[in-house]
Scaffold this active site. Structure first.
Site, mmCIF file in Angstrom:
data_model
loop_
_atom_site.group_PDB
_atom_site.id
_atom_site.type_symbol
_atom_site.label_atom_id
_atom_site.label_comp_id
_atom_site.label_asym_id
_atom_site.label_seq_id
_atom_site.Cartn_x
_atom_site.Cartn_y
_atom_site.Cartn_z
ATOM 1 N N SER A 178 0.823 -1.264 -0.031
ATOM 2 C CA SER A 178 -0.420 0.557 0.046
ATOM 3 C C SER A 178 0.995 1.335 -0.207
ATOM 4 O O SER A 178 2.231 1.312 0.567
ATOM 5 C CB SER A 178 -0.909 -0.229 1.340
ATOM 6 O OG SER A 178 -2.494 1.047 0.835
ATOM 7 N N PRO A 179 0.032 2.348 -0.506
ATOM 8 C CA PRO A 179 0.848 3.535 -0.444
ATOM 9 C C PRO A 179 1.493 4.093 0.773
ATOM 10 O O PRO A 179 0.451 3.826 1.661
ATOM 11 C CB PRO A 179 0.336 4.655 -1.475
ATOM 12 C CG PRO A 179 -1.058 3.935 -2.184
ATOM 13 C CD PRO A 179 -1.319 2.726 -1.148
ATOM 14 N N CYS A 202 3.239 7.338 2.815
ATOM 15 C CA CYS A 202 4.777 8.479 2.878
ATOM 16 C C CYS A 202 6.098 8.225 3.603
ATOM 17 O O CYS A 202 5.398 8.055 5.017
ATOM 18 C CB CYS A 202 3.458 9.877 3.530
ATOM 19 S SG CYS A 202 2.233 10.413 1.979
ATOM 20 N N ALA A 259 2.011 8.511 -1.995
ATOM 21 C CA ALA A 259 1.824 9.636 -3.029
ATOM 22 C C ALA A 259 2.007 10.066 -3.529
ATOM 23 O O ALA A 259 2.895 11.033 -2.245
ATOM 24 C CB ALA A 259 0.785 9.830 -1.334
ATOM 25 N N TYR A 269 -8.381 13.931 1.013
ATOM 26 C CA TYR A 269 -7.180 14.508 0.106
ATOM 27 C C TYR A 269 -8.152 15.312 -0.679
ATOM 28 O O TYR A 269 -9.158 14.928 -0.569
ATOM 29 C CB TYR A 269 -6.459 13.411 0.035
ATOM 30 C CG TYR A 269 -4.764 13.697 1.379
ATOM 31 C CD1 TYR A 269 -4.653 14.451 1.800
ATOM 32 C CD2 TYR A 269 -4.221 12.409 1.232
ATOM 33 C CE1 TYR A 269 -3.755 13.639 2.815
ATOM 34 C CE2 TYR A 269 -4.141 11.606 2.126
ATOM 35 C CZ TYR A 269 -3.557 12.471 2.660
ATOM 36 O OH TYR A 269 -2.523 12.569 4.079
ATOM 37 N N ARG A 282 -8.238 4.769 -5.293
ATOM 38 C CA ARG A 282 -8.794 4.635 -3.830
ATOM 39 C C ARG A 282 -9.105 5.498 -3.321
ATOM 40 O O ARG A 282 -9.347 6.824 -3.707
ATOM 41 C CB ARG A 282 -7.080 4.861 -2.857
ATOM 42 C CG ARG A 282 -7.280 4.770 -1.410
ATOM 43 C CD ARG A 282 -6.228 4.535 -0.491
ATOM 44 N NE ARG A 282 -5.540 3.222 -0.384
ATOM 45 C CZ ARG A 282 -4.860 3.368 0.530
ATOM 46 N NH1 ARG A 282 -3.928 3.879 1.317
ATOM 47 N NH2 ARG A 282 -5.107 1.842 0.952
ATOM 48 N N LEU A 303 -5.150 -3.366 8.553
ATOM 49 C CA LEU A 303 -4.994 -4.243 9.671
ATOM 50 C C LEU A 303 -4.857 -5.622 9.234
ATOM 51 O O LEU A 303 -5.844 -6.871 9.908
ATOM 52 C CB LEU A 303 -5.973 -4.096 10.978
ATOM 53 C CG LEU A 303 -5.838 -2.198 11.789
ATOM 54 C CD1 LEU A 303 -6.886 -2.228 12.834
ATOM 55 C CD2 LEU A 303 -4.122 -2.507 12.109
#
Length: 355
Positions: A22-23, A25, A57, A181, A229, A300
């Protein structure tokens, strides 16, 4: 036979298994450029056996960064810097993927270990934009409301970023419309107070997302997959919810989106989330079932048997792993062993993974 380790074809790309990184940061870029950290961080997850390895991202414009230390894809120098990262990921047998993002009103904020809230202009911060002139919180930047020309620039920035991602060698792009976002801000009536063509009811609030998908599909080849997403719910009454998520998924599928990466929350500080293992999986399952589109489940997911169950029961087509991959870059290889599958081990490491 493990379903988690069955290949998945999306357009002309074949994922070797159903595990995607998963992305996440890293807050480790200068002027939006990826560096050695990104090559080693993402490259180790590709060597660890994942089917897809996705960048953090990547901001589509400088003002779309979450923090001054965020990575980007808004200029050609960044595309050149990303190219060896994409090449190494592909060389390890994983699909190199990039998430395209604009932080909107949550931009110009500190990296987590540097504090919270707005970065002052004197310290490298900038003026942020949003669908409406409402800050995320009192200590966050006060945004300017985007006008029609500003919205058009955002759409064009996403299109140009997709073209640069292609030039850099990425084989999959994901649009970030989650976690509070910019695109999520337009979707939610809690952040979008507009009464023009990009606000009001469902059609208006989802318009920019449809415009971005269409623009990106013009630059992104038909042979390559496009993911998106979303936050399936704001976890706040009166906000974006799973019913609207299903309807959005139906609409963007028709425009060329191949998979909905289903997360939740991040838009409103009043959110109340009852977390637990796989707590977002039911959202992915419902969107998959009702919208007729492939989904990814995230949140999770830490055990091989848990990930296997998600795919085997048809709740999602892909499992995205985030913090577990930070703890263990080789989680896919360990999961394969646990499920009785021969792991995809680089030849350099095979002497450590034999029976």
């Amino acid at each position: 036979m493990s379903q988690l380790f069955q290949p998945l074809r999306q357009r002309d790309i074949v994922l070797r298994n159903r595990i995607a990184i998963s992305p996440m940061c890293m807050y480790s870029s200068v002027d939006g450029l990826p560096g050695d950290w990104h090559l080693v961080h993402l490259g180790s997850r590709a060597a660890g056996g994942a089917g897809v390895v996705m960048t953090e991202a990547a901001a589509v414009c400088a003002e779309g960064r979450i923090s001054p230390q965020d990575a980007g894809i808004w200029n050609d120098a960044q595309a050149v810097a990303w190219a060896p990262v994409a090449r190494f990921i592909a060389g390890q047998g994983a699909v190199p993927a990039m998430q395209l993002a604009h932080a909107g009103r949550k931009a110009s904020t500190h990296a987590p270990w540097r504090g919270d809230g707005a970065v002052p202009l004197a310290d490298g911060g900038w003026t942020v934009v949003a669908p409406s002139a409402e800050a995320y919180a009192d200590h966050y930047p006060q945004p300017l409301e985007l006008d029609a020309d500003g919205i058009a620039r955002v759409v064009a920035d996403f299109r140009a970023a997709a073209a640069r991602a292609l030039d850099a060698g990425f084989q999959l792009v994901e649009l970030h419309a989650a976690h509070g976002y910019l695109l999520h801000q337009f979707l939610s009536p809690l952040a979008n107070r507009r009464d023009d063509a990009w606000g009001g009811g469902f059609e208006g609030r989802t318009r920019i997302v449809r415009e971005v998908v269409s623009a990106v599909r013009e630059a992104w080849p038909e042979r390559l997959p496009l993911w998106m997403r979303i936050s399936a719910t704001d976890w706040v009454d009166g906000g974006w919810d799973v019913e609207q998520s299903v309807e959005l998924a139906r609409g963007v599928k028709a425009l060329g989106v191949d998979l909905i990466d289903v997360s939740s929350g991040g838009l409103d500080r009043r959110q109340e989330i009852a977390t637990g293992p796989g707590y977002q999986v039911p959202f992915a399952a419902r969107i998959r079932r009702e919208a007729g589109i492939a989904t990814g489940a995230v949140g999770l997911v830490t055990e091989a048997a848990q990930a296997e169950r998600i795919v085997a029961t048809g709740d999602a087509d892909v499992v995205l792993v985030a913090r577990q991959s930070l703890r263990d870059p080789y989680f896919p290889m360990r999961a394969a062993k646990a499920l009785g599958v021969t792991p995809a081990v680089p030849v350099q490491y095979q002497r450590a993974w034999g029976d």
